[in-house]
Design a protein around this motif. Structure first.
Motif, PDB file in Angstrom:
ATOM      1  N   ARG A  90       8.362  14.742  -6.350  1.00 46.18           N
ATOM      2  CA  ARG A  90       7.363  15.280  -7.298  1.00 46.18           C
ATOM      3  C   ARG A  90       7.923  15.298  -8.710  1.00 46.18           C
ATOM      4  O   ARG A  90       7.216  14.985  -9.668  1.00 46.18           O
ATOM      5  N   GLN A  91       9.178  15.643  -8.828  1.00 48.99           N
ATOM      6  CA  GLN A  91       9.804  15.649 -10.148  1.00 48.99           C
ATOM      7  C   GLN A  91       9.863  14.233 -10.736  1.00 48.99           C
ATOM      8  O   GLN A  91       9.594  14.042 -11.943  1.00 48.99           O
ATOM      9  N   ARG A  92      10.176  13.229  -9.898  1.00 49.92           N
ATOM     10  CA  ARG A  92      10.253  11.850 -10.390  1.00 49.92           C
ATOM     11  C   ARG A  92       8.864  11.385 -10.822  1.00 49.92           C
ATOM     12  O   ARG A  92       8.704  10.692 -11.843  1.00 49.92           O
ATOM     13  N   ASP A  93       7.836  11.754 -10.057  1.00 48.74           N
ATOM     14  CA  ASP A  93       6.469  11.345 -10.402  1.00 48.74           C
ATOM     15  C   ASP A  93       6.014  11.977 -11.706  1.00 48.74           C
ATOM     16  O   ASP A  93       5.210  11.403 -12.461  1.00 48.74           O
ATOM     17  N   ALA A  94       6.527  13.190 -11.967  1.00 45.25           N
ATOM     18  CA  ALA A  94       6.106  13.910 -13.174  1.00 45.25           C
ATOM     19  C   ALA A  94       6.781  13.373 -14.428  1.00 45.25           C
ATOM     20  O   ALA A  94       6.317  13.637 -15.552  1.00 45.25           O
TER      21      ALA A  94
END
Length: 334
Positions: free
Chosen positions: A329-333
């Motif tokens: 989720r952090q990478r997608d954000a």
């Protein structure tokens, strides 16, 4: 045999032979017709005995006791001579080291010699402030011998002083890496750690080469410091050690940061991700290690790391799966 012939054969001067006679160490009783002293074979043997004992460091008074006093035993005296000799050798060795360091500084005059002596004394001072000032004096062009700085770096326990000494070493020329590398083989763990920490702050190809060699050191602490330093220099040789550090939990956050620095291009990033995934596959029984390896993937860019995190988000270990999902989720954000 007359005194001149005794002197010639024994190598002891006639003047010294007369001195021995005046002390009662030798007592030639024979006389020639002209009244000259005549040494017997026993007298000559005694002269050689005197010289032998003097060669061990005995004073003439002690020589007399050793030859004439039946109750005079050698054990205590020899022990004392051993102690005195060791002290003398230590003092002479220290003097020789100081002279060599002064010579290495290539003084142009006695003013330079006195300056080097003052700096060497300050480096060995009991005062941390004095030691720090001596190290920083190199910024003013003061000649601080490299081997003196290395010796100080390997023995310094005060963090601020140690930092100043390492700073001075980094500006001291090209002899530092080889001298510090010798410290990596010390039997004292603290000395090995100071040696590798100092090497890590030295610039240049030789320091890098010595750090590469340190990756094979039997001390895990030395390997770890070397790997972190090499990682910051972009040296891929450090990767296996860095991954080992993550698995073992030794400075694992710093090791993961070093891996992210090394992931400077897509191909390298994919190789690093593959290496972390491979260790994940081989450390299935080590839950904490698998969690740290999963965390390390977060710092590796590229599709290979993202795919690995996607697969880990379905891992049977719930902690690993939750960590991977969060990192995705952090990478997608971003």
């Amino acid at each position: 045999m007359l005194i001149g012939e005794v002197a010639r054969r024994s190598g002891v001067s006639a003047r010294m032979l007369r001195h021995y006679e005046s002390l009662g160490l030798v007592r030639p009783l024979g006389r020639t017709g002209s009244g000259y002293r005549e040494y017997s074979g026993e007298d000559i043997r005694r002269v050689f005995h005197i010289e032998s004992l003097r060669s061990l460091g005995l004073s003439l008074r002690e020589v007399g006791r050793a030859l004439d006093d039946p109750g005079f035993t050698p054990s205590a005296l020899v022990d004392d001579l051993v102690r005195q000799t060791r002290e003398r050798i230590a003092a002479e060795t220290e003097l020789l080291t100081r002279l060599r360091r002064i010579d290495a500084a290539e003084p142009a005059g006695w003013g330079d010699v006195l300056q080097v002596v003052a700096l060497l004394q300050a480096l060995g001072s009991k005062s941390p402030d004095a030691r720090q000032r001596a190290a920083l004096a190199s910024a003013d062009g003061a000649p601080v011998p490299v081997d003196a700085l290395v010796e100080a770096a390997l023995s310094e326990t005060e963090p601020n002083v140690a930092g100043a000494i390492r700073w001075a070493l980094a500006r001291s020329g090209d002899r530092g890496p080889a001298l510090l590398a010798e410290g990596l083989g010390s039997p004292v763990p603290a000395v090995r750690e100071r040696a590798v920490q100092s090497l890590a702050e030295l610039p240049g190809d030789e320091a890098t080469a010595r750090l590469r060699d340190a990756l094979a050191n039997p001390d895990a602490m030395v390997r770890g410091h070397a790997a972190l330093a090499l990682g910051s220099r972009g040296v891929a040789d450090a990767v296996p050690t860095l991954i080992d550090m993550i698995v073992e939990g030794r400075n694992d956050t710093d090791a993961a940061d070093a891996l992210s620095v090394l992931a400077s291009d897509t191909a390298t990033a994919d190789r690093l991700a593959a290496g972390l995934v491979d260790r994940l596959a081989h450390d299935t029984a080590q839950a904490p290690a698998r969690g740290r390896l999963t965390q390390a993937l977060a710092g590796i860019p590229g599709a290979r790391a993202s795919r690995a995190l996607e697969e880990l988000s379905q891992d049977g270990d719930r902690a690993v799966a939750l960590t991977a999902a969060h990192l995705l989720r952090q990478r997608d954000a971003q």
